[in-house]
Design an enzyme around this catalytic site. Structure first.
Site, PDB file in Angstrom:
ATOM      1  N   GLY A  49       0.462  -0.995  -0.250  1.00 55.56           N
ATOM      2  CA  GLY A  49       0.307  -0.167   0.110  1.00 55.56           C
ATOM      3  C   GLY A  49       0.572   1.368  -0.020  1.00 55.56           C
ATOM      4  O   GLY A  49       0.252   2.319  -0.450  1.00 55.56           O
ATOM      5  N   ASP A 107      -4.394   1.726  11.135  1.00 59.30           N
ATOM      6  CA  ASP A 107      -5.725   1.727  11.603  1.00 59.30           C
ATOM      7  C   ASP A 107      -5.472   1.280  12.970  1.00 59.30           C
ATOM      8  O   ASP A 107      -5.188   2.162  14.332  1.00 59.30           O
ATOM      9  CB  ASP A 107      -6.182   0.523  10.747  1.00 59.30           C
ATOM     10  CG  ASP A 107      -7.396   0.501  11.420  1.00 59.30           C
ATOM     11  OD1 ASP A 107      -8.161   1.481  10.971  1.00 59.30           O
ATOM     12  OD2 ASP A 107      -8.268  -0.763  10.811  1.00 59.30           O
ATOM     13  N   LYS A 135      -6.409   6.510  12.010  1.00 56.38           N
ATOM     14  CA  LYS A 135      -7.716   6.069  12.463  1.00 56.38           C
ATOM     15  C   LYS A 135      -7.628   6.399  14.116  1.00 56.38           C
ATOM     16  O   LYS A 135      -7.680   5.156  14.557  1.00 56.38           O
ATOM     17  CB  LYS A 135      -8.489   5.012  12.046  1.00 56.38           C
ATOM     18  CG  LYS A 135      -8.464   4.984  10.217  1.00 56.38           C
ATOM     19  CD  LYS A 135      -9.212   3.576   9.637  1.00 56.38           C
ATOM     20  CE  LYS A 135      -9.640   3.823   7.821  1.00 56.38           C
ATOM     21  NZ  LYS A 135      -9.704   2.524   8.012  1.00 56.38           N
ATOM     22  N   ASP A 163      -6.384  -0.510  -1.484  1.00 55.03           N
ATOM     23  CA  ASP A 163      -6.661  -1.701  -2.262  1.00 55.03           C
ATOM     24  C   ASP A 163      -8.293  -1.888  -1.879  1.00 55.03           C
ATOM     25  O   ASP A 163      -8.179  -2.012  -0.136  1.00 55.03           O
ATOM     26  CB  ASP A 163      -6.006  -2.894  -2.895  1.00 55.03           C
ATOM     27  CG  ASP A 163      -5.733  -3.551  -1.642  1.00 55.03           C
ATOM     28  OD1 ASP A 163      -5.670  -3.338  -0.665  1.00 55.03           O
ATOM     29  OD2 ASP A 163      -6.102  -4.834  -1.595  1.00 55.03           O
TER      30      ASP A 163
HETATM   31  P1  5GP Z   1      -3.212  -1.949  11.754  1.00 52.65           P
HETATM   32  O1  5GP Z   1      -2.073  -2.512  11.847  1.00 52.65           O
HETATM   33  O2  5GP Z   1      -2.641  -0.703  12.063  1.00 52.65           O
HETATM   34  O3  5GP Z   1      -4.540  -2.521  12.234  1.00 52.65           O
HETATM   35  O4  5GP Z   1      -3.782  -1.848   9.837  1.00 52.65           O
HETATM   36  C1  5GP Z   1      -2.621  -1.791   8.562  1.00 52.65           C
HETATM   37  C2  5GP Z   1      -2.676  -1.916   7.531  1.00 52.65           C
HETATM   38  O5  5GP Z   1      -4.212  -1.993   7.321  1.00 52.65           O
HETATM   39  C3  5GP Z   1      -3.106  -0.857   6.567  1.00 52.65           C
HETATM   40  O6  5GP Z   1      -1.618  -1.364   5.881  1.00 52.65           O
HETATM   41  C4  5GP Z   1      -3.784  -1.649   4.883  1.00 52.65           C
HETATM   42  O7  5GP Z   1      -3.238  -2.272   4.599  1.00 52.65           O
HETATM   43  C5  5GP Z   1      -4.839  -2.015   5.835  1.00 52.65           C
HETATM   44  N1  5GP Z   1      -5.771  -1.253   6.055  1.00 52.65           N
HETATM   45  C6  5GP Z   1      -6.239  -0.507   7.541  1.00 52.65           C
HETATM   46  N2  5GP Z   1      -7.553   0.260   7.148  1.00 52.65           N
HETATM   47  C7  5GP Z   1      -7.845   0.636   5.618  1.00 52.65           C
HETATM   48  C8  5GP Z   1      -8.584   1.342   4.947  1.00 52.65           C
HETATM   49  O8  5GP Z   1      -9.313   2.129   5.464  1.00 52.65           O
HETATM   50  N3  5GP Z   1      -8.611   0.742   4.100  1.00 52.65           N
HETATM   51  C9  5GP Z   1      -7.752  -0.107   3.164  1.00 52.65           C
HETATM   52  N4  5GP Z   1      -7.562  -0.625   1.956  1.00 52.65           N
HETATM   53  N5  5GP Z   1      -7.165  -0.929   3.965  1.00 52.65           N
HETATM   54  C10 5GP Z   1      -7.020   0.040   4.928  1.00 52.65           C
END
Ligand code: 5GP
Length: 178
Positions: A49, A107, A135, A163
């Site tokens: 990403g 996220d 977020k 994506d």
């Molecule tokens: P975390 O480990 O911080 O929960 O998630 C990070 C990963 O989740 C990001 O690198 C991404 O790949 C995916 N992700 C989190 N939120 C979104 C979103 O709103 N859209 C997309 N496409 N991917 C997300």
């Protein structure tokens, strides 16, 4: 500029413009250039990403630096409650280095928390995080985001490298799920 797009089976509405995103990238680059003066950071780009953010950011970074790319592999069914992630593609280059992790979106923070721990275990001297999107209402960890583009609500977004099921990364702006 399209107001809505369809990615596979889902509809997304235009959310954040290319102009707003590029302004944020410029601000991040400015901060990095100030903080990293006299250092030679290694940018660690988390694939897939972050490739667009990294490409825009790195062209605005003026300090001496190098760049490497990693992918994360997740393993389910371990003894921990979170899946364990492994960096694929990282050599021994991080020891005694300032490393700036480049991520598209934070996220829950679980992914980057793992990466930070791994880099510290590999004896990086300093670990910083650059994330285009964040977020805050989903965040569960306590690391700081040193270079942040902008906060987002807890909506699913695509575009600017992000994506839905592999598609939608190519849009220069951000769309959110309707
Ligand atoms: P975390 O480990 O911080 O929960 O998630 C990070 C990963 O989740 C990001 O690198 C991404 O790949 C995916 N992700 C989190 N939120 C979104 C979103 O709103 N859209 C997309 N496409 N991917 C997300």
């Amino acid at each position: 500029m399209k107001k809505t797009i369809k990615v596979k089976d889902k509809e997304f509405a235009h959310f954040i413009s290319e102009h707003t995103i590029q302004r944020a990238v410029k601000q991040i680059a400015h901060q990095v250039n100030q903080d990293m003066a006299g250092k030679a950071p290694l940018f660690l780009v988390i694939l897939n990403g972050a490739f667009i953010f990294a490409s825009d950011l790195l062209r605005k970074v003026t300090v001496n630096c190098d760049v490497t790319f990693v992918k994360l592999a997740s393993y389910e069914g371990t003894s921990t409650t979170e899946s364990v992630k492994e960096l694929i593609g990282l050599g021994e280059t991080v020891k005694d280095r300032t490393v700036i992790i480049v991520e598209d979106i934070v996220d829950t923070g679980i992914t980057i928390d793992h990466v930070i721990r791994m880099l510290k275990a590999m004896e990086a001297s300093e670990v910083k995080v650059a994330a285009m999107f964040f977020k805050p209402d989903a965040f569960q960890k306590d690391f700081g985001i040193d270079y942040k583009g902008m906060d987002l609500p807890v909506d699913f977004v695509v575009g600017y490298g992000l994506d839905y099921d592999g598609f939608g990364r190519n849009h220069p702006c951000l769309f959110r799920l309707i």
